[in-house]
Design a protein around this motif. Sequence first.
Motif, PDB file in Angstrom:
ATOM      1  N   PHE A   1       0.844  -1.193   0.000  1.00 47.03           N
ATOM      2  CA  PHE A   1       0.000   0.000   0.000  1.00 47.03           C
ATOM      3  C   PHE A   1       0.878   1.240   0.000  1.00 47.03           C
ATOM      4  CE2 PHE A   1       0.851  -1.091   4.379  1.00 47.03           C
ATOM      5  CZ  PHE A   1       1.098   0.112   4.996  1.00 47.03           C
ATOM      6  N   ASP A   2       0.278   2.359  -0.328  1.00 47.25           N
ATOM      7  CA  ASP A   2       0.972   3.640  -0.363  1.00 47.25           C
ATOM      8  C   ASP A   2       1.322   4.043   1.071  1.00 47.25           C
ATOM      9  OD1 ASP A   2       2.028   6.050  -1.086  1.00 47.25           O
ATOM     10  OD2 ASP A   2       0.109   7.028  -1.488  1.00 47.25           O
ATOM     11  N   ALA A   3       2.622   4.148   1.355  1.00 44.80           N
ATOM     12  CA  ALA A   3       3.060   4.377   2.729  1.00 44.80           C
ATOM     13  C   ALA A   3       2.720   5.780   3.224  1.00 44.80           C
ATOM     14  CB  ALA A   3       4.561   4.134   2.840  1.00 44.80           C
ATOM     15  N   THR A   4       2.722   6.766   2.334  1.00 48.15           N
ATOM     16  CA  THR A   4       2.451   8.135   2.741  1.00 48.15           C
ATOM     17  C   THR A   4       1.941   8.930   1.557  1.00 48.15           C
ATOM     18  OG1 THR A   4       3.442  10.184   3.593  1.00 48.15           O
ATOM     19  CG2 THR A   4       4.867   8.742   2.308  1.00 48.15           C
ATOM     20  N   GLN A   5       1.121   9.924   1.844  1.00 47.25           N
ATOM     21  CA  GLN A   5       0.589  10.793   0.795  1.00 47.25           C
ATOM     22  C   GLN A   5       1.514  11.980   0.510  1.00 47.25           C
ATOM     23  OE1 GLN A   5      -2.335   9.938  -0.792  1.00 47.25           O
ATOM     24  NE2 GLN A   5      -2.246   8.115   0.494  1.00 47.25           N
ATOM     25  N   SER A   6       2.551  12.146   1.328  1.00 45.54           N
ATOM     26  CA  SER A   6       3.399  13.334   1.216  1.00 45.54           C
ATOM     27  C   SER A   6       4.235  13.355  -0.050  1.00 45.54           C
ATOM     28  CB  SER A   6       4.321  13.432   2.436  1.00 45.54           C
ATOM     29  OG  SER A   6       3.566  13.483   3.633  1.00 45.54           O
ATOM     30  N   ASP A   7       4.544  12.181  -0.603  1.00 46.95           N
ATOM     31  CA  ASP A   7       5.407  12.138  -1.780  1.00 46.95           C
ATOM     32  C   ASP A   7       4.636  11.880  -3.073  1.00 46.95           C
ATOM     33  OD1 ASP A   7       4.668   9.579  -1.168  1.00 46.95           O
ATOM     34  OD2 ASP A   7       6.623   8.687  -1.576  1.00 46.95           O
ATOM     35  N   ASP A   8       3.301  12.011  -3.033  1.00 47.53           N
ATOM     36  CA  ASP A   8       2.493  11.781  -4.233  1.00 47.53           C
ATOM     37  C   ASP A   8       2.686  12.917  -5.243  1.00 47.53           C
ATOM     38  OD1 ASP A   8       1.649   9.625  -2.863  1.00 47.53           O
ATOM     39  OD2 ASP A   8      -0.442  10.244  -2.681  1.00 47.53           O
ATOM     40  N   ILE A   9       2.542  12.580  -6.502  1.00 48.98           N
ATOM     41  CA  ILE A   9       2.582  13.575  -7.580  1.00 48.98           C
ATOM     42  C   ILE A   9       1.153  13.924  -7.949  1.00 48.98           C
ATOM     43  CG2 ILE A   9       3.326  14.066  -9.935  1.00 48.98           C
ATOM     44  CD1 ILE A   9       5.539  12.023  -9.580  1.00 48.98           C
ATOM     45  N   SER A  10       0.788  15.193  -7.800  1.00 44.08           N
ATOM     46  CA  SER A  10      -0.552  15.661  -8.146  1.00 44.08           C
ATOM     47  C   SER A  10      -0.546  16.197  -9.573  1.00 44.08           C
ATOM     48  CB  SER A  10      -1.014  16.755  -7.177  1.00 44.08           C
ATOM     49  OG  SER A  10      -1.069  16.265  -5.854  1.00 44.08           O
ATOM     50  N   GLN A  11      -1.546  15.823 -10.340  1.00 41.67           N
ATOM     51  CA  GLN A  11      -1.617  16.276 -11.725  1.00 41.67           C
ATOM     52  C   GLN A  11      -3.070  16.572 -12.088  1.00 41.67           C
ATOM     53  OE1 GLN A  11       0.955  14.604 -14.884  1.00 41.67           O
ATOM     54  NE2 GLN A  11      -0.933  13.843 -15.797  1.00 41.67           N
ATOM     55  N   PHE A  12      -3.292  17.751 -12.651  1.00 38.69           N
ATOM     56  CA  PHE A  12      -4.619  18.164 -13.080  1.00 38.69           C
ATOM     57  C   PHE A  12      -4.566  18.488 -14.568  1.00 38.69           C
ATOM     58  CE2 PHE A  12      -4.183  19.166  -8.601  1.00 38.69           C
ATOM     59  CZ  PHE A  12      -5.337  18.619  -8.062  1.00 38.69           C
ATOM     60  N   VAL A  13      -5.577  18.037 -15.300  1.00 36.81           N
ATOM     61  CA  VAL A  13      -5.610  18.179 -16.748  1.00 36.81           C
ATOM     62  C   VAL A  13      -6.895  18.896 -17.148  1.00 36.81           C
ATOM     63  CG1 VAL A  13      -5.581  16.966 -18.960  1.00 36.81           C
ATOM     64  CG2 VAL A  13      -4.296  16.040 -17.020  1.00 36.81           C
ATOM     65  N   PHE A  14      -6.763  19.861 -18.066  1.00 40.47           N
ATOM     66  CA  PHE A  14      -7.907  20.585 -18.616  1.00 40.47           C
ATOM     67  C   PHE A  14      -7.768  20.611 -20.138  1.00 40.47           C
ATOM     68  CE2 PHE A  14      -6.806  22.314 -14.477  1.00 40.47           C
ATOM     69  CZ  PHE A  14      -8.000  22.203 -13.786  1.00 40.47           C
ATOM     70  N   ALA A  15      -8.865  20.372 -20.838  1.00 45.25           N
ATOM     71  CA  ALA A  15      -8.813  20.324 -22.297  1.00 45.25           C
ATOM     72  C   ALA A  15     -10.086  20.913 -22.881  1.00 45.25           C
ATOM     73  CB  ALA A  15      -8.628  18.887 -22.789  1.00 45.25           C
ATOM     74  N   ALA A  16      -9.926  21.597 -24.006  1.00 45.80           N
ATOM     75  CA  ALA A  16     -11.051  22.129 -24.784  1.00 45.80           C
ATOM     76  C   ALA A  16     -10.736  21.875 -26.251  1.00 45.80           C
ATOM     77  CB  ALA A  16     -11.253  23.617 -24.522  1.00 45.80           C
ATOM     78  N   ALA A  17     -11.628  21.196 -26.942  1.00 49.63           N
ATOM     79  CA  ALA A  17     -11.353  20.832 -28.327  1.00 49.63           C
ATOM     80  C   ALA A  17     -12.625  20.883 -29.153  1.00 49.63           C
ATOM     81  CB  ALA A  17     -10.742  19.429 -28.406  1.00 49.63           C
ATOM     82  N   ARG A  18     -12.445  21.243 -30.408  1.00 49.13           N
ATOM     83  CA  ARG A  18     -13.539  21.182 -31.375  1.00 49.13           C
ATOM     84  C   ARG A  18     -13.228  20.070 -32.360  1.00 49.13           C
ATOM     85  NH1 ARG A  18     -15.232  22.436 -36.373  1.00 49.13           N
ATOM     86  NH2 ARG A  18     -17.352  23.248 -36.619  1.00 49.13           N
ATOM     87  N   ARG A  19     -14.037  19.032 -32.339  1.00 48.38           N
ATOM     88  CA  ARG A  19     -13.833  17.890 -33.221  1.00 48.38           C
ATOM     89  C   ARG A  19     -15.154  17.527 -33.875  1.00 48.38           C
ATOM     90  NH1 ARG A  19      -9.479  14.400 -33.451  1.00 48.38           N
ATOM     91  NH2 ARG A  19      -9.847  12.572 -34.756  1.00 48.38           N
ATOM     92  N   THR A  20     -15.181  17.552 -35.203  1.00 51.45           N
ATOM     93  CA  THR A  20     -16.391  17.260 -35.958  1.00 51.45           C
ATOM     94  C   THR A  20     -16.759  15.798 -35.825  1.00 51.45           C
ATOM     95  OG1 THR A  20     -15.652  18.931 -37.549  1.00 51.45           O
ATOM     96  CG2 THR A  20     -17.481  17.535 -38.212  1.00 51.45           C
ATOM     97  N   ASP A  21     -18.055  15.525 -35.705  1.00 51.38           N
ATOM     98  CA  ASP A  21     -18.515  14.140 -35.650  1.00 51.38           C
ATOM     99  C   ASP A  21     -18.080  13.396 -36.908  1.00 51.38           C
ATOM    100  OD1 ASP A  21     -19.715  14.606 -33.228  1.00 51.38           O
ATOM    101  OD2 ASP A  21     -21.662  15.101 -34.112  1.00 51.38           O
ATOM    102  N   GLU A  22     -17.808  12.088 -36.748  1.00 50.42           N
ATOM    103  CA  GLU A  22     -17.277  11.308 -37.861  1.00 50.42           C
ATOM    104  C   GLU A  22     -18.216  11.297 -39.066  1.00 50.42           C
ATOM    105  OE1 GLU A  22     -16.133   7.420 -36.722  1.00 50.42           O
ATOM    106  OE2 GLU A  22     -14.677   8.073 -35.208  1.00 50.42           O
ATOM    107  N   GLU A  23     -19.516  11.144 -38.840  1.00 46.52           N
ATOM    108  CA  GLU A  23     -20.463  11.115 -39.956  1.00 46.52           C
ATOM    109  C   GLU A  23     -20.520  12.465 -40.659  1.00 46.52           C
ATOM    110  OE1 GLU A  23     -24.220   9.746 -38.662  1.00 46.52           O
ATOM    111  OE2 GLU A  23     -23.507   7.738 -38.087  1.00 46.52           O
ATOM    112  N   GLU A  24     -20.582  13.543 -39.888  1.00 46.15           N
ATOM    113  CA  GLU A  24     -20.611  14.879 -40.472  1.00 46.15           C
ATOM    114  C   GLU A  24     -19.301  15.182 -41.189  1.00 46.15           C
ATOM    115  OE1 GLU A  24     -20.952  19.579 -39.104  1.00 46.15           O
ATOM    116  OE2 GLU A  24     -21.245  17.961 -37.634  1.00 46.15           O
ATOM    117  N   GLN A  25     -18.184  14.768 -40.618  1.00 43.68           N
ATOM    118  CA  GLN A  25     -16.885  14.998 -41.246  1.00 43.68           C
ATOM    119  C   GLN A  25     -16.786  14.261 -42.579  1.00 43.68           C
ATOM    120  OE1 GLN A  25     -13.137  15.147 -38.853  1.00 43.68           O
ATOM    121  NE2 GLN A  25     -12.615  13.281 -39.955  1.00 43.68           N
ATOM    122  N   ARG A  26     -17.238  13.017 -42.611  1.00 42.35           N
ATOM    123  CA  ARG A  26     -17.200  12.244 -43.844  1.00 42.35           C
ATOM    124  C   ARG A  26     -18.081  12.868 -44.914  1.00 42.35           C
ATOM    125  NH1 ARG A  26     -19.170   8.037 -41.937  1.00 42.35           N
ATOM    126  NH2 ARG A  26     -17.237   7.233 -41.027  1.00 42.35           N
ATOM    127  N   ALA A  27     -19.255  13.349 -44.509  1.00 49.94           N
ATOM    128  CA  ALA A  27     -20.162  13.972 -45.467  1.00 49.94           C
ATOM    129  C   ALA A  27     -19.591  15.268 -46.032  1.00 49.94           C
ATOM    130  CB  ALA A  27     -21.517  14.222 -44.812  1.00 49.94           C
TER     131      ALA A  27
END
Length: 225
Positions: A94-120
């Motif tokens: 088990f994780d012996a301590t929380q003091s040495d943990d690496i914290s990581q936060f991710v944020f993303a914003a993307a515009r991606r056309t739906d596959e059917e609409e893109q193909r059309a």
Amino acid sequence: GRRNSLQDSIVVRRAWAEVTNRSLGQLRFGRMASHWGLGILANRGDGIDADFSSDVDRIMAVTRLAGFYLAAAWDFAGEGFISDTVTDLAEVPFDATQSDDISQFVFAAARRTDEEEQRARLQRGDWVLNGGMYFVYRSQLLSSAGVSDPFASSTTAGSLLARRNAQAFIPDVWLQFLWGDLRVELEAVMIAGSIESIQNGDAYQQDDYSILQFGGALEAEYRLL
């Protein structure tokens, strides 16, 4: 496992769950693949020539607003020192301590056309533009890297930690242009941050270090057939 070899016959790389609400979006949690753009920073590694992959322990929420996909995630990027008493074979590590943990936060914003609409749109001769922004904030106050003590317990793990005080800001931009049989795709990433000490052999060297890295990739493809 370990009857015919030193490793398990089956290795599970990913296991996660998804909860979807059509109005709000989707919630994912577990160990899942991470991918963005051309795969410079995060690459799922599903290709036939891929030897490695970006698999993360993550809690992520995804929604769609005004044609844009918005995502926020909390990653368990590193747990640090694991307590595993060799004298007790029945004990679960088990994780012996929380003091040495690496914290990581991710944020993303993307515009991606739906596959059917893109193909059309491509079949009509129109062009398609996809792209977005990906941002990661990563931090670690203490580190147990380079410290080895198989008999350490959760009560003694604190004495094995070194002050790292590291943080990184990682923005990533991705663009994809499609027109007929033409594809032009670009990704650019920067890693900027600071770290108070680095590992030098079995010890840590105290100093103020700056982190600055750049990377980019450009792919162009035209399909004749």
